[in-house]
Design a protein around this motif. Structure first.
Motif, mmCIF file in Angstrom:
data_model
loop_
_atom_site.group_PDB
_atom_site.id
_atom_site.type_symbol
_atom_site.label_atom_id
_atom_site.label_comp_id
_atom_site.label_asym_id
_atom_site.label_seq_id
_atom_site.Cartn_x
_atom_site.Cartn_y
_atom_site.Cartn_z
ATOM 1 N N ALA A 1 -53.017 -10.295 -5.254
ATOM 2 C CA ALA A 1 -52.546 -10.797 -3.966
ATOM 3 C C ALA A 1 -53.647 -11.612 -3.307
ATOM 4 N N PRO B 1 -43.316 -11.044 -3.064
ATOM 5 C CA PRO B 1 -44.338 -11.536 -2.133
ATOM 6 C C PRO B 1 -44.669 -12.999 -2.370
ATOM 7 N N ILE C 1 -52.944 -8.961 6.883
ATOM 8 C CA ILE C 1 -52.069 -8.774 5.730
ATOM 9 C C ILE C 1 -50.979 -7.782 6.134
ATOM 10 N N GLY D 1 -47.789 -15.671 -2.092
ATOM 11 C CA GLY D 1 -49.245 -15.593 -2.090
ATOM 12 C C GLY D 1 -49.723 -14.598 -3.128
ATOM 13 N N ALA D 2 -49.030 -14.558 -4.270
ATOM 14 C CA ALA D 2 -49.374 -13.581 -5.309
ATOM 15 C C ALA D 2 -49.256 -14.207 -6.685
ATOM 16 N N VAL E 1 -55.810 -6.776 -3.886
ATOM 17 C CA VAL E 1 -55.638 -7.650 -2.722
ATOM 18 C C VAL E 1 -56.990 -8.281 -2.411
ATOM 19 N N CYS F 1 -45.780 -6.128 -3.244
ATOM 20 C CA CYS F 1 -46.654 -6.216 -4.420
ATOM 21 C C CYS F 1 -46.521 -4.961 -5.284
ATOM 22 N N ALA G 1 -45.754 -6.948 2.936
ATOM 23 C CA ALA G 1 -46.128 -7.803 1.808
ATOM 24 C C ALA G 1 -46.838 -6.993 0.724
ATOM 25 N N LEU H 1 -51.310 -13.812 1.595
ATOM 26 C CA LEU H 1 -50.142 -13.007 1.241
ATOM 27 C C LEU H 1 -49.237 -12.760 2.440
#
Length: 378
Positions: A51, A62, A29, A64-65, A21, A37, A33, A55
């Motif tokens: 991530a 998820p 975060i 944003g990954a 992340v 992941c 989420a 995210l």
């Protein structure tokens, strides 16, 4: 987009994939989420999940990954294949927000057959899919007239032809019904399982990616003509919902922009700056960067909380003084700036993790979401 002819070879997986992340401990975060992941990391063939700081939870996967796997999973890309953000220079004699808002075309409707914007279509329409071409769609999609504000890297901005004070059109949209049709054809048979024929999926996927880029060009041309300006080619056009074969694996991006030497416009909200960055993400980040501020509230929460805090009229004019053209009241609340994370923190996380360098900011003047027929125009 082109893919290698050979497909990655499936290898036995004895351990769960790694998850990284790229956000500060103090960044917003959601645990849901991060949990998603780790659920993705447990899929067969998954190698690494990166991530981004924007995210947030999605439907089954998820947002944003960037997710690398020896197995191709269409649901990780989702239905809006080819969604991305493009930036187009535009020259106007005067940029009066109210006048511009009143002249914007109805981007919920396809352009007429005699619309001069069609001139940007060079060659065949990808997949022969005409339905929805030249329209923006719902959700977080938008078309925005913005002004270049702070320039952090003058030399880089100059190479793009930008200086402070310049006007740009920012277009965020994707493949509309085409991508949805492609995903549905898979899920109706295989659900969230892997692609039975990766080559066939990739061929259809690549058409949707091309379609999304053409859609952004066509909308920018429609707006330019409506404002009395000449259409221009994009100086940035990066897709953030796609899959590519890279380093022998399938790299799925869902709300993550290609970050390996590309210029990327990372969208803020309609009431905050956006950031043009030079992306230089490496393998630990799956060669990817964030695509926007990222939601911190679900749409239902944003609607419920927003109705307590804001009026519709307040949401039509933003904290930076820009105007929002949106006839869908529910969407006004769902997409309120307060529903999103602080874009400054997202950018700071990318910088701290050495994934991107800010080049310039843009400040919105007019953001188009949907036509506002009842009010005529703001």
């Amino acid at each position: 987009m082109s893919h290698q002819n050979s497909r990655p070879e499936a290898v036995p997986q004895s351990t769960v994939a790694t998850v990284a992340v790229f956000a500060a401990p103090t960044s917003w975060i959601e645990s849901d989420a991060v949990d998603q992941c780790h659920q993705v990391a447990a899929l067969d063939g998954m190698v690494h999940v990166a991530a981004m700081p924007d995210l947030h939870p999605g439907k089954g996967a998820p947002i944003g990954a960037a997710m690398a796997s020896t197995v191709l999973y269409p649901f990780l890309v989702g239905s809006d294949i080819g969604c991305g953000i493009a930036v187009f220079p535009i020259r106007l004699k005067r940029a009066v927000a109210a006048r511009i808002a009143a002249r914007l075309p109805d981007l919920d409707r396809a352009p007429d057959s005699d619309d001069p914007a069609w001139a940007v279509v060079d060659g065949d329409i990808p997949a022969g899919h005409v339905e929805g071409l030249g329209t923006v769609g719902r959700g977080n999609h938008f078309v925005e007239l913005a002004r270049v504000d702070t320039v952090f890297e003058p030399d880089h901005a100059d190479r793009l032809g930008l200086v402070a004070g310049d006007l740009v059109l920012i277009v965020h949209s994707g493949s509309r019904g085409l991508g949805e049709r492609i995903l549905r054809a898979h899920t109706e048979v295989h659900g969230a399982g892997p692609a039975a024929d990766p080559a066939a999926y990739l061929a259809a996927h690549d058409e949707a990616v091309r379609w999304g880029s053409l859609n952004r060009r066509l909308m920018a041309a429609r707006v330019a003509h409506a404002l009395g300006a000449e259409p221009t080619a994009p100086i940035v056009d990066q897709c953030h919902n796609l899959v590519e074969i890279r380093d022998g694996v399938y790299l799925h991006r869902k709300g993550a922009a290609p970050g390996d030497g590309n210029d990327v416009l990372i969208a803020g909200t309609r009431g905050t700056p956006s950031y043009l960055v030079a992306a230089h993400a490496g393998p630990d980040a799956n060669h990817s960067v964030a695509h926007g501020a990222g939601r911190k509230m679900s749409r239902a929460d944003a609607l419920r909380r927003g109705k307590v805090k804001h009026t519709v009229e307040q949401l039509r004019r933003t904290p930076v003084g820009s105007l929002v053209v949106c006839g869908d009241r529910q969407l006004l609340f769902e997409e309120a700036p307060s529903a999103y994370k602080r874009i400054e923190q997202v950018i700071a996380d990318l910088v701290d993790h050495q994934l991107a360098t800010p080049v310039a900011t843009t400040i919105p003047l007019v953001t188009y979401k949907t036509p506002d027929h009842k009010r005529g125009r703001p």
